[in-house]
Every structure is written in structure tokens, then in C-alpha cells.
Design a protein around this motif. Sequence first.
Motif, PDB file in Angstrom:
ATOM      1  N   ASP A  67      35.010  40.360  35.141  1.00  0.00           N
ATOM      2  CA  ASP A  67      36.084  39.731  35.898  1.00  0.00           C
ATOM      3  C   ASP A  67      35.606  38.397  36.454  1.00  0.00           C
ATOM      4  N   GLN A  68      36.477  37.750  37.228  1.00  0.00           N
ATOM      5  CA  GLN A  68      36.196  36.407  37.729  1.00  0.00           C
ATOM      6  C   GLN A  68      35.065  36.372  38.741  1.00  0.00           C
ATOM      7  N   TYR A  69      34.706  37.531  39.298  1.00  0.00           N
ATOM      8  CA  TYR A  69      33.694  37.578  40.355  1.00  0.00           C
ATOM      9  C   TYR A  69      32.271  37.649  39.801  1.00  0.00           C
ATOM     10  N   ASP A  70      32.130  38.172  38.600  1.00  0.00           N
ATOM     11  CA  ASP A  70      30.800  38.408  38.046  1.00  0.00           C
ATOM     12  C   ASP A  70      29.883  37.188  38.051  1.00  0.00           C
ATOM     13  N   PRO A  71      30.373  36.004  37.653  1.00  0.00           N
ATOM     14  CA  PRO A  71      29.451  34.859  37.607  1.00  0.00           C
ATOM     15  C   PRO A  71      28.878  34.463  38.967  1.00  0.00           C
ATOM     16  N   TRP A  72      29.494  34.913  40.048  1.00  0.00           N
ATOM     17  CA  TRP A  72      29.079  34.493  41.382  1.00  0.00           C
ATOM     18  C   TRP A  72      28.366  35.604  42.151  1.00  0.00           C
ATOM     19  N   CYS A  73      28.104  36.710  41.473  1.00  0.00           N
ATOM     20  CA  CYS A  73      27.477  37.864  42.122  1.00  0.00           C
ATOM     21  C   CYS A  73      26.023  38.028  41.687  1.00  0.00           C
ATOM     22  N   GLU A  74      25.262  38.692  42.537  1.00  0.00           N
ATOM     23  CA  GLU A  74      23.969  39.233  42.141  1.00  0.00           C
ATOM     24  C   GLU A  74      24.220  40.648  41.628  1.00  0.00           C
ATOM     25  N   HIS A  75      23.658  40.987  40.482  1.00  0.00           N
ATOM     26  CA  HIS A  75      23.886  42.288  39.866  1.00  0.00           C
ATOM     27  C   HIS A  75      22.627  43.135  40.035  1.00  0.00           C
TER      28      HIS A  75
END
Length: 267
Positions: free
Chosen positions: A62-70
Amino acid sequence: MSVFIEKSTVLADTPFAAAPRFAVAFARTAEEILETQQLRYRIFAGELGAEIDGGEHGADRDQYDPWCEHLTVRDTDSGRIVACTRLLTDAMAPNAGGFYSSGEFDLAMVDSLPGRVMEIGRTCVDRDYRSGAVIAVLWQGIAAYITQHGYDYLFGCASIGLEDGGAQAHAILQQIKGRYMAPDYHRVRPYYPLPAADGRTAEKVRMPPLLKAYLSLGAKACGEAYWDREFNCADVFMLLNVSDLNPRYARHFLDRAPSVEATAGHA
């Protein structure tokens, strides 16, 4: 949506916390992030029946993945990623269009919180690894991150399945209302509240492990649950004031949280 069943930068070259069988670390490569997204897809689409376009790789994105730490937990015997969550910080949320929870709740309250805030979400655990050991290792990784970067509040949604028509969810929510509700000034409003109970009763009330972990740490529920029709679950918005951590669990998690290098850009 988080169940116990959410472009990352490098934190360290090796996992920063470990148990005898499980190791926790942030995903460092595109391949590792894809592996977390594929785990999410297998659980959310395969187990829960959510209608997710997994694309050619069978991945939940989703749109949030690129801005998250996984954050991941890996079985050191098999090498598989068996659990994951994602961390979205107050610094990165504006780039993603806000926090994920803002699609389910009015988060005006979050904007008024003093200090730094971070959202935990998209949490899931492989079917074969749903034990207290795995979720404990995952929380050790979260503890390492919040202590290094000085976060004051953690929040996120913990889900309760509605496979029985909602009887279990309503029984759990009644328990929460009696002991674990946040004060009025820390309440959020769900955009689509869970419908009222229809009179059915749950045969056996069993608190979902992620929700149980939040409550054990000292987190509070911030109002009525959201009815997530796509995932057929009730989402409870949980808020943890880090300074109010249950002392017993603070010692367990925070005293074991190792030092990690600062994250460029995402902290």
C-alpha cells in the motif's frame, strides 16, 4: 489492520536482538521487504479472505510501505521470515498522507499528544509460529527502536475476528470497557462503528494475542471499535504512553533492548 496470525534504510548489518531460535531485525533490502509483504498477503488474503490485489508476486502493498520501517522476526533454523510489523513515525507519516489508522478513526486526539508518536501496524505472524515467544521477540525489536529514538507514544489497531458473527468481539470489548479504557481526552471516533451485539454469546472468550500484548504493556483502548468489513474484523485503537509502561513488562522488554544505530531519514 493488525492481527496476530504491517523504502527501508539499514539499521545494522546483523539482527539486533535474538532468542535461541528467533532473531529480530529491520528489513534491509527490497527482497526482505517483499518477503514481509508476501507474508501479509498469505494471511490477510489467504486466511482472512480480504480482497487484495497481490500482483505477480502475491504481495500486500500500500501507499504507506515506502515510508515505514519493516520489522521482521526470522526463524534462524529455516531462514524464513515468520513475523513482521511496520513502524510509521510522526516524521514520515506526512509523506504517506497521514497514519494508516486515520482511514478508520478520527485521529484529532493524536495530533494533541505531547512528544513523539509512532504507529505500529500490519502486524502478522505465520500460522505455524503463533506463540508467545515470537510476539515477545517482535516487541523487543520495537522496544529497541523507541528507546533509541525517544518516542513518547505508540499506537495502532489490534483486531478481533468476526467469524462467529461478532459474539466473541463484543464479549472482549465488554472486558476492555471495564478495565482498559483510556480517559475521555484520549478517545478517537471510528468512522464505521462495530454494530451492536445481536444477542448471541461467545462459547469461550479468548483475547487475541496482539491485543493481549498491548494490554499487558499498559496500553489503553481509545473508544469504540471500527468495523473493518474488508477483513471481517473489529479494530480496537490502542494507545501506549511509554512512560506508563507496566513495570514488569518494561523490565522484560526495555532492559533487553539493545543499542542500534540511528536510522537515516526514517527516525
